[in-house]
Motif scaffolding. Structure first.
Motif, mmCIF file in Angstrom:
data_model
loop_
_atom_site.group_PDB
_atom_site.id
_atom_site.type_symbol
_atom_site.label_atom_id
_atom_site.label_comp_id
_atom_site.label_asym_id
_atom_site.label_seq_id
_atom_site.Cartn_x
_atom_site.Cartn_y
_atom_site.Cartn_z
ATOM 1 N N ILE A 196 8.356 -0.903 -3.191
ATOM 2 C CA ILE A 196 7.343 -0.112 -3.660
ATOM 3 C C ILE A 196 6.541 0.386 -2.431
ATOM 4 O O ILE A 196 6.473 1.724 -2.224
ATOM 5 C CB ILE A 196 6.509 -0.495 -4.844
ATOM 6 N N LEU A 197 5.969 -0.413 -1.629
ATOM 7 C CA LEU A 197 5.438 -0.103 -0.602
ATOM 8 C C LEU A 197 6.306 0.809 0.528
ATOM 9 O O LEU A 197 5.822 1.738 1.321
ATOM 10 C CB LEU A 197 4.845 -1.677 0.323
ATOM 11 N N HIS A 198 7.388 0.079 0.703
ATOM 12 C CA HIS A 198 8.404 0.825 1.602
ATOM 13 C C HIS A 198 8.659 2.238 0.969
ATOM 14 O O HIS A 198 8.665 3.255 1.477
ATOM 15 C CB HIS A 198 9.561 0.164 1.360
ATOM 16 N N MET A 199 8.886 2.598 -0.409
ATOM 17 C CA MET A 199 9.199 3.813 -1.002
ATOM 18 C C MET A 199 7.723 4.471 -0.723
ATOM 19 O O MET A 199 7.905 5.761 -0.438
ATOM 20 C CB MET A 199 9.360 3.611 -2.446
ATOM 21 N N ALA A 200 6.633 4.191 -0.873
ATOM 22 C CA ALA A 200 5.417 4.984 -0.591
ATOM 23 C C ALA A 200 5.431 5.334 0.716
ATOM 24 O O ALA A 200 5.199 6.625 1.105
ATOM 25 C CB ALA A 200 4.106 4.144 -0.933
ATOM 26 N N GLY A 212 2.935 9.209 -3.422
ATOM 27 C CA GLY A 212 2.890 8.160 -2.565
ATOM 28 C C GLY A 212 1.504 7.224 -2.811
ATOM 29 O O GLY A 212 1.838 5.862 -2.706
ATOM 30 N N ASP A 213 0.438 7.897 -2.744
ATOM 31 C CA ASP A 213 -0.696 6.990 -3.084
ATOM 32 C C ASP A 213 -0.517 6.451 -4.396
ATOM 33 O O ASP A 213 -0.907 5.117 -4.449
ATOM 34 C CB ASP A 213 -1.942 8.012 -3.146
ATOM 35 N N LEU A 214 -0.246 6.872 -5.546
ATOM 36 C CA LEU A 214 0.108 6.045 -6.644
ATOM 37 C C LEU A 214 1.084 4.897 -6.373
ATOM 38 O O LEU A 214 0.630 3.685 -6.985
ATOM 39 C CB LEU A 214 0.562 7.167 -7.683
ATOM 40 N N LEU A 215 1.884 4.839 -5.602
ATOM 41 C CA LEU A 215 2.763 3.989 -5.422
ATOM 42 C C LEU A 215 2.085 2.687 -4.736
ATOM 43 O O LEU A 215 2.470 1.410 -4.927
ATOM 44 C CB LEU A 215 4.082 4.199 -4.606
ATOM 45 N N THR A 235 -1.102 1.961 -5.230
ATOM 46 C CA THR A 235 -1.748 1.414 -6.204
ATOM 47 C C THR A 235 -0.812 0.228 -6.991
ATOM 48 O O THR A 235 -1.211 -0.847 -7.401
ATOM 49 C CB THR A 235 -2.449 2.013 -7.115
ATOM 50 N N HIS A 236 0.300 0.781 -7.362
ATOM 51 C CA HIS A 236 1.298 -0.386 -7.828
ATOM 52 C C HIS A 236 1.546 -1.190 -7.038
ATOM 53 O O HIS A 236 1.969 -2.486 -7.646
ATOM 54 C CB HIS A 236 2.628 0.562 -8.262
ATOM 55 N N PHE A 237 1.784 -1.208 -5.673
ATOM 56 C CA PHE A 237 2.023 -2.229 -4.794
ATOM 57 C C PHE A 237 0.813 -3.272 -4.858
ATOM 58 O O PHE A 237 1.239 -4.585 -4.974
ATOM 59 C CB PHE A 237 1.834 -1.655 -3.347
ATOM 60 N N PHE A 238 -0.247 -2.892 -5.085
ATOM 61 C CA PHE A 238 -1.539 -3.787 -5.206
ATOM 62 C C PHE A 238 -1.392 -4.493 -6.373
ATOM 63 O O PHE A 238 -1.679 -5.731 -6.607
ATOM 64 C CB PHE A 238 -2.651 -3.233 -4.727
ATOM 65 N N ASP A 239 -1.061 -3.518 -7.557
ATOM 66 C CA ASP A 239 -1.130 -4.227 -8.910
ATOM 67 C C ASP A 239 -0.111 -5.625 -9.002
ATOM 68 O O ASP A 239 -0.297 -6.545 -9.539
ATOM 69 C CB ASP A 239 -0.610 -3.261 -9.780
ATOM 70 N N LEU A 240 1.071 -5.151 -8.469
ATOM 71 C CA LEU A 240 2.067 -6.399 -8.381
ATOM 72 C C LEU A 240 1.642 -7.421 -7.788
ATOM 73 O O LEU A 240 1.925 -8.663 -8.167
ATOM 74 C CB LEU A 240 3.325 -5.635 -7.801
ATOM 75 N N ILE A 241 1.229 -7.350 -6.409
ATOM 76 C CA ILE A 241 0.901 -8.749 -5.554
ATOM 77 C C ILE A 241 -0.466 -9.194 -6.261
ATOM 78 O O ILE A 241 -0.557 -10.432 -6.198
ATOM 79 C CB ILE A 241 0.384 -8.452 -4.174
ATOM 80 N N LEU A 242 -1.352 -8.477 -7.110
ATOM 81 C CA LEU A 242 -2.442 -9.053 -7.752
ATOM 82 C C LEU A 242 -2.129 -10.061 -8.816
ATOM 83 O O LEU A 242 -2.476 -11.009 -9.134
ATOM 84 C CB LEU A 242 -3.463 -8.223 -8.118
#
Length: 269
Positions: A21-25, A58-61, A63-70
């Motif tokens: 997801i970080l990559h896609m963003a 991109g910004d939304l992704l 936030t999903h990146f941080f949600d997943l790692i949290l």
């Protein structure tokens, strides 16, 4: 025992997903900056929905990146590593932008930006995969170095394919050239006096370069030894990655990683 295995598997999946997801963003934002119409053989988000929507996507992704790692990580050290990787990605992009149309760039400038972008993602994936797969510290560090070297090799090969891949790539070729992002084959060509004299008058046109100018630049590079020299550098970093793997016990996983690494560098053949 089965429950513990399931929990670990879910965590690894979440971490792998977070990196993709970080990559896609980062790709969505790259396409905005480069005004790219295509991504992976399909119309890009910015081309289909506009730059404003693409920025927010991109910004939304992110936030999903941080949600997943949290959800997946409780260790502060690896929370910091993820935050640092995102920082490196953005700093690498800014560094690349700062060097647009700069005819004085060299290999060290290129390497700095690659380490901040592609190699940072590869390093994080390999390091986290080892650590959260219960690898010891020595294994984790060897795989972190493996990921970084593989990421550099991958980007160098990608740069070669931009000049040689033609219709086999799922992206427009020579797009970086038209936006002033000078990849490794061109930087190596600019370091050679006889090639530089041919290239500079064309490159000085910057965004005013015609399709014929771009094709001429491509022809100059393909008729020189630059592609072979660039491939030799890709081989160098590939061999470093293989040397990192050689530090590990020979398992099905390491055999698979070796095959993948060798296959990657041979994409140009």
């Amino acid at each position: 025992m089965a429950s513990k295995k399931e929990t670990v598997s879910k965590q690894i999946i979440q971490l792998a997903s977070s990196i993709e997801i970080l990559h896609m963003a980062s790709l969505i934002h790259d396409d905005i900056i480069d005004d790219s119409d295509e991504r992976r053989g399909k119309i890009s988000i910015q081309a289909r929905f506009g730059k404003d929507t693409a920025v927010y996507a991109g910004d939304l992704l992110f936030t999903h990146f941080f949600d997943l790692i949290l959800n997946a990580i409780s260790e502060q050290d690896y929370m910091i590593k993820n935050a640092h990787t995102m920082h490196h990605l953005l700093a690498g992009e800014l560094g690349q932008m700062a060097e647009r149309f700069n005819l004085s760039q060299d290999f060290n400038d290129y390497l700095t930006n690659v380490k901040g972008k592609t190699a940072a993602l590869f390093r994080l994936a390999a390091e986290e995969g080892s650590h959260f797969g219960n690898g010891d510290e020595q294994t984790t560090q060897a795989l972190a170095s493996f990921g970084e070297n593989l990421g550099i090799a991958f980007q160098i090969v990608d740069d070669i394919l931009d000049y040689t891949g033609g219709k086999h790539l799922n992206k427009p070729t020579l797009e970086d050239l038209t936006t002033g992002v000078y990849s490794l084959p061109l930087l190596l060509a600019l370091s050679k006096k006889e090639l530089r004299e041919q290239l500079v008058p064309l490159l000085e046109k910057k965004r005013q370069m015609s399709k014929n100018d771009i094709e001429q630049i491509q022809k100059i590079l393909l008729n020189s030894s630059v592609i072979e020299e660039t491939h030799a550098l890709a081989e160098q970093y590939t061999n470093r990655a293989l040397a990192n793997l050689a530090q590990l016990p020979q398992t099905n996983a390491t055999v698979l990683l070796k095959k993948m690494t060798r296959k990657l560098v041979n994409r140009t053949l």
